[in-house]
Design an enzyme around this catalytic site. Structure first.
Site, mmCIF file in Angstrom:
data_model
loop_
_atom_site.group_PDB
_atom_site.id
_atom_site.type_symbol
_atom_site.label_atom_id
_atom_site.label_comp_id
_atom_site.label_asym_id
_atom_site.label_seq_id
_atom_site.Cartn_x
_atom_site.Cartn_y
_atom_site.Cartn_z
ATOM 1 N N LYS A 68 0.860 -1.182 0.000
ATOM 2 C CA LYS A 68 0.000 0.000 0.000
ATOM 3 C C LYS A 68 0.900 1.237 0.000
ATOM 4 C CE LYS A 68 -2.747 3.417 1.061
ATOM 5 N NZ LYS A 68 -2.220 4.801 1.143
ATOM 6 N N GLY A 83 6.622 5.756 8.187
ATOM 7 C CA GLY A 83 5.895 7.012 8.069
ATOM 8 C C GLY A 83 5.988 7.815 9.349
ATOM 9 N N SER A 84 4.996 8.652 9.568
ATOM 10 C CA SER A 84 5.044 9.576 10.700
ATOM 11 C C SER A 84 4.816 8.863 12.023
ATOM 12 C CB SER A 84 3.993 10.673 10.526
ATOM 13 O OG SER A 84 2.688 10.165 10.773
ATOM 14 N N THR A 85 5.361 9.436 13.075
ATOM 15 C CA THR A 85 5.177 8.874 14.412
ATOM 16 C C THR A 85 3.710 8.895 14.820
ATOM 17 O OG1 THR A 85 7.413 9.474 15.082
ATOM 18 C CG2 THR A 85 5.807 9.166 16.842
ATOM 19 N N GLY A 130 2.019 6.042 13.235
ATOM 20 C CA GLY A 130 2.515 4.831 13.874
ATOM 21 C C GLY A 130 1.826 4.562 15.198
ATOM 22 N N GLU A 181 8.943 2.004 11.384
ATOM 23 C CA GLU A 181 10.074 2.919 11.211
ATOM 24 C C GLU A 181 9.481 4.305 11.062
ATOM 25 O OE1 GLU A 181 12.221 5.475 9.830
ATOM 26 O OE2 GLU A 181 12.624 4.350 8.004
ATOM 27 N N CYS A 200 13.913 10.579 6.931
ATOM 28 C CA CYS A 200 13.829 10.458 8.389
ATOM 29 C C CYS A 200 15.207 10.498 9.030
ATOM 30 C CB CYS A 200 13.080 9.186 8.781
ATOM 31 S SG CYS A 200 13.682 7.709 7.941
ATOM 32 N N GLU A 256 9.892 17.005 14.213
ATOM 33 C CA GLU A 256 10.409 16.623 12.908
ATOM 34 C C GLU A 256 9.792 17.514 11.826
ATOM 35 O OE1 GLU A 256 11.293 12.538 10.487
ATOM 36 O OE2 GLU A 256 9.279 12.771 11.297
#
Length: 481
Positions: free
Chosen positions: A176, A228-230, A233, A250, A284, A384
Site C-alpha cells: 500500500k 511514516g510519521s510517528t 505509527g 520505522e 527520516c 520533525e
C-alpha cells in the site's frame, strides 16, 4: 498521463466503486496520473486473495532455492527497467535524477539480490531439553499475510526493502504506497508478476489513508510493516492491539549532528549540508540539529549558509538540480509553518525561509533555510520538520553536547564529526540512536540494520533483522520413547 489499477490475484482491476485519485507533479503542481481508489470491498478482496496465495501449493511448496531465484529475477527486472523506474520516481516524488538514478533504483535491486541469498539460509536450531526421550527443535516460519505500508519520500526503495524479506521468508504481501506517490510501486508490482510470483502472493492496493486504516484493522492481516510519521505509527499500535498484529514501525527522526572542536570544518560543512538537504530534507535520517563547538559555530554557520545559497534549486529532471521540490502543497505549508515558528520563537534566520517564486512558483519549492540562536526547547529543535531547515546551536563541552543530542523523543540517526580516533569510537555508544555515523552522510545498506530508539519506532529493517521481523519461531517436540 499514467494510470494505475489495483493488483489482486495477479489481475489488474479498477476499484470496485470505479473511484480514482490524482497524483500530482511536485515540480509544477500539474496532474501526472491517476490511481484506483480502493474501497473496503477491495481491501476485503485483497486480503482474501493474499490468504489464498499464502496457503497455495505453488507458494508453500516452492523450494528455498526457487524462491531465491524468484527474488533474484525481480532484482534483474528492476535493473533492466531502471531508466523508466528512475524517471517515474523523479516525476512522482520530485527527487533529483541523481538520487533516483544512482540511489533509489540501484538500492531496490540490491535489496532483492541480498534477500534472494537469504531464502536458502533461514535456519533453526536444536535445543537440549531436560525432559527424557524428547527431541526439541525450532524453525522459523512465515507470519502469513503482511500489509506493507510505505511513505512518499522514497517510494521504490522502501517498498523493496519491505517486500524482499517478506517474500524471502515465505509470506504473502499487500503493498500500500502513499497516495502521493503510487507510480513506481505499481511498476514494481508489475515486475513481480512478470518474474513469476504466484497469484495472490503480491497484491497492490492504492488509495488514501482510509485504505491503510482498513488494512491495519483487518482481521485477516497478520503483520503490518509501516514507514511514516510517528503520529500514524501510534494510531497503528492502538488499532493493532485489538488482535495483537505483529508490527514493524520505522517512524520519525530528529537527527543530531555533533561538530567537535577538532573537526575538519570544511568537510563538516559539506557533509552536513548534503546530509541535511538529501532529497530536500525529506528523509527520516536527515541531519537537522547541529550542535557545533562554540569555537567553530560562527565559521560553521557562515559557511553552511553560503553553501546552501549556492545550491541549484529546480525540477528533479534537470541534471543540475541539487534541491528539488517538496512532495506536495500541503507539505510545503507544513514546512513554512515550522519556519514561521522559528522566527516567532526568537531564532535568527540566516538564509532561506521562503517559497521559491518566478518560473518555479507553481511547484512546491522551498529555499534551504538556516537558523542560528536556536534553543533546545524551540519547536524547530524538537519536532520533525522533514524539510530543508537547519538549526545551529553552540555547545561548550562533550558531556553537554551528548546530553542535548539525547534530549529528544526520537532516536533514529546521529552523526559525529571529529578527527580524534578515541572520540570517534567512544562517543557513539553514549548516543541514543539506532545508527551513529562518523564523518559522513546518512547511508543505508541491505546488510546493516535500520531503525531507531524511542518514538522512532519498533524493530529493525535490513540484514538478518528483517528475517526475524517476518518470521515466528516455532518449536517441535518429538517423543523418542
Amino acid at each position: 498521463m499514467h494510470a494505475t489499477q489495483l493488483l489482486i490475484h495477479n489481475e489488474w482491476t479498477d476499484a470496485s466503486t470505479g473511484a480514482t485519485g490524482n497524483t500530482i507533479s511536485p515540480a509544477n503542481g500539474e496532474p501526472i496520473g491517476t490511481f484506483a481508489e480502493a474501497s473496503g470491498t477491495d481491501v476485503d478482496a485483497a486480503v482474501a486473495s493474499a490468504r489464498k496465495g499464502f496457503e497455495s501449493d505453488a507458494w508453500q511448496s516452492m523450494s528455498p532455492d526457487l524462491r531465491g531465484k524468484l527474488l533474484w529475477r525481480i532484482g534483474q527486472l528492476i535493473e533492466e527497467n531502471a531508466e523508466e523506474l528512475a524517471a517515474l520516481e523523479t516525476l512522482d516524488q520530485g527527487q533529483p535524477t541523481f538520487i533516483s538514478t544512482n540511489i533509489s533504483v540501484p538500492l531496490a535491486a540490491q535489496v532483492f539480490r541480498y534477500y534472494a541469498g537469504y531464502a536458502t539460509k533461514i535456519e533453526g536450531k536444536v535445543s537440549p531439553v531436560s525432559i527424557p526421550d524428547q527431541l526439541s527443535y525450532q524453525t522459523r516460519v512465515p507470519i502469513g499475510v503482511t500489509g506493507l505500508i510505505t511513505p512518499w519520500n522514497f517510494p521504490l526503495p522502501i517498498a523493496a526493502w519491505k517486500l524482499a524479506p517478506a517474500l524471502a521468508t515465505g509470506n504473502a504481501a499487500i503493498l500500500k504506497p502513499a497516495e502521493q506517490t503510487p507510480l513506481s510501486t505499481a511498476y514494481l508490482a508489475r515486475l513481480c508478476v512478470e518474474a513469476g510470483v504466484p497469484a495472490g502472493v503480491v497484491t497492490l492496493l492504492t488509495g488514501g489513508p482510509e485504505v491503510g486504516k482498513a488494512l491495519v484493522a483487518h482481521r485477516g492481516i497478520d503483520k503490518i510493516s509501516f514507514t511514516g510519521s510517528t503520529a500514524v505509527g501510534q494510531e497503528i499500535v492502538t488499532t493493532s492491539a485489538r488482535d495483537l498484529k505483529r508490527l514493524s514501525l520505522e517512524l520519525g527522526g530528529k537527527a543530531p549532528s555533533i561538530v567537535c572542536a577538532d573537526a575538519d570544518i570544511d568537510s563538516a560543512v559539506q557533509g552536513n549540508l548534503q546530509g541535511a538537504l538529501f532529497n530536500t530534507g525529506q528523509a527520516c535520517g536527515a541531519f537537522t540539529r547541529f550542535f557545533v563547538h562554540r569555537s567553530k559555530v560562527d565559521e560553521f554557520a557562515t559557511k553552511i549558509a553560503a553553501a546552501a545559497d549556492s545550491l541549484k534549486i529546480g525540477p528533479g529532471q534537470d541534471p543540475d538540480t541539487i534541491v528539488g521540490p517538496l512532495a506536495s502543497e500541503e507539505h510545503l505549508g507544513r514546512v513554512a509553518g515550522y519556519v514561521k515558528s522559528g522566527n516567532d520563537e526568537g531564532a535568527q534566520l540566516v538564509t532561506g525561509g521562503e517559497r521559491v517564486g518566478g518560473e518555479l512558483a507553481n511547484g512546491f519549492f522551498y529555499r534551504p533555510t538556516v537558523f542560528t540562536g536556536v534553543k533546545d526547547d524551540m519547536t524547530i529543535a524538537r519536532e520533525e520538520i522533514f524539510g530543508p531547515v537547519l538549526s545551529i546551536m553552540p555547545f561548550d563541552d562533550m558531556d553537554e553536547a551528548i546530553a542535548r543530542a539525547n534530549n529528544t523523543r526520537y532516536g533514529l540517526v546521529a552523526v559525529l564529526w571529529t578527527q580524534d580516533l578515541k572520540t570517534a569510537h567512544s562517543l557513539p555508544k553514549k548516543i541514543r540512536a539506532g545508527t551513529v555515523f562518523v564523518n559522513q552522510l546518512p547511508l543505508i545498506d541491505p546488510g546493516s540494520p535500520w531503525g531507531g530508539f524511542g518514538m522512532s519506532g519498533w524493530g529493525r529493517e535490513m540484514g538478518s533483522y528483517s528475517i526475524d521481523e517476518f518470521t515466528e519461531p516455532q518449536t517441535v517436540f518429538i517423543n523418542l520413547s
